[in-house]
Design an enzyme around this catalytic site. Structure first.
Site, mmCIF file in Angstrom:
data_model
loop_
_atom_site.group_PDB
_atom_site.id
_atom_site.type_symbol
_atom_site.label_atom_id
_atom_site.label_comp_id
_atom_site.label_asym_id
_atom_site.label_seq_id
_atom_site.Cartn_x
_atom_site.Cartn_y
_atom_site.Cartn_z
ATOM 1 N N ASP A 108 20.856 -29.438 24.913
ATOM 2 C CA ASP A 108 21.954 -28.881 24.058
ATOM 3 C C ASP A 108 22.278 -27.540 24.772
ATOM 4 O OD1 ASP A 108 23.743 -28.834 22.106
ATOM 5 O OD2 ASP A 108 22.446 -27.584 20.931
ATOM 6 N N ARG B 92 22.486 -36.354 27.853
ATOM 7 C CA ARG B 92 22.838 -36.044 26.257
ATOM 8 C C ARG B 92 23.689 -37.190 25.704
ATOM 9 N NH1 ARG B 92 24.338 -31.299 22.972
ATOM 10 N NH2 ARG B 92 24.837 -32.458 21.100
ATOM 11 N N ASP C 121 25.111 -24.405 24.081
ATOM 12 C CA ASP C 121 26.240 -23.688 23.226
ATOM 13 C C ASP C 121 26.815 -22.557 23.559
ATOM 14 O OD1 ASP C 121 25.866 -26.106 21.211
ATOM 15 O OD2 ASP C 121 24.390 -24.894 20.237
ATOM 16 N N ARG D 17 17.921 -34.201 21.273
ATOM 17 C CA ARG D 17 18.563 -34.160 22.404
ATOM 18 C C ARG D 17 17.872 -33.785 23.813
ATOM 19 N NH1 ARG D 17 22.054 -29.990 18.912
ATOM 20 N NH2 ARG D 17 22.164 -31.906 17.793
#
Length: 181
Positions: free
Chosen positions: A117, A105, A119, A114
């Site tokens: 990712d 990344r 989150d 990307r």
């Protein structure tokens, strides 16, 4: 201490918390990247993966300005994982960012395409607003690619009106399911 390894003081004696993590990728073999991420999450200390959503294909979307706009790049592959962890929210964030780095990344600009990712969407019932971390994730209710897979594995975390608000966003469930935990 290795990269992404929590410090003992951040985890000692903590009751496990259910956390939900959004996964996404749109560079390289995105499906393989998400499978590898699920396996990497299973290997985090003090952490067990409980549920893995289906994988979904979505167009890149920029919702940061408060309105929706197409974003450049390839379609994303997205999923959500529910895990139980004894890590603190900051330690979990550190571990997620270490996994992103291990997957190649880079962050050349906001919303850049990307390789991976990760989150942190939810951390139990915690509300966190710090310079490094905001939980619940501040834009999760604007994104079908988060709400649809989250509703699949944790329906009590998503309201019908939230799903209705993103129903116009294109999202397609991929055939086949990811490995179960």
């Amino acid at each position: 201490m290795r990269l992404g390894e929590p410090q003992e003081k951040e985890t000692a004696g903590r009751e496990p918390v259910t956390a939900c993590i959004a996964l996404g990728a749109n560079l390289g073999d995105a499906v393989a990247a998400l499978h590898q991420a699920v396996h990497a999450l299973k290997a985090l200390p003090l952490t067990q993966v409980r549920r893995v959503s289906s994988f979904y294909k979505t167009a890149p979307l920029d919702t940061d300005s408060g309105s929706e706009a197409p974003a450049p790049g390839n379609d994303y592959i997205n999923a959500v994982v529910a895990l139980q962890t004894g890590l603190t929210a900051p330690a979990l964030l550190d571990a997620l960012q270490a996994l992103e780095l291990q997957a190649g990344r880079e962050r050349p600009y906001r919303n850049a395409p990307r390789t991976l990712d990760l989150d942190l969407l939810l951390y139990g019932s915690a509300r966190i607003d710090s310079a490094r971390l905001t939980v619940p994730h501040p834009r999760m209710t604007q994104r079908a690619f988060v709400l649809v897979p989250l509703a699949e594995i944790a329906p009590d975390q998503v309201k019908a009106e939230q799903l209705s608000a993103v129903a116009h966003q294109a999202i397609a469930r991929l055939d086949g399911l990811p490995d179960s935990p």
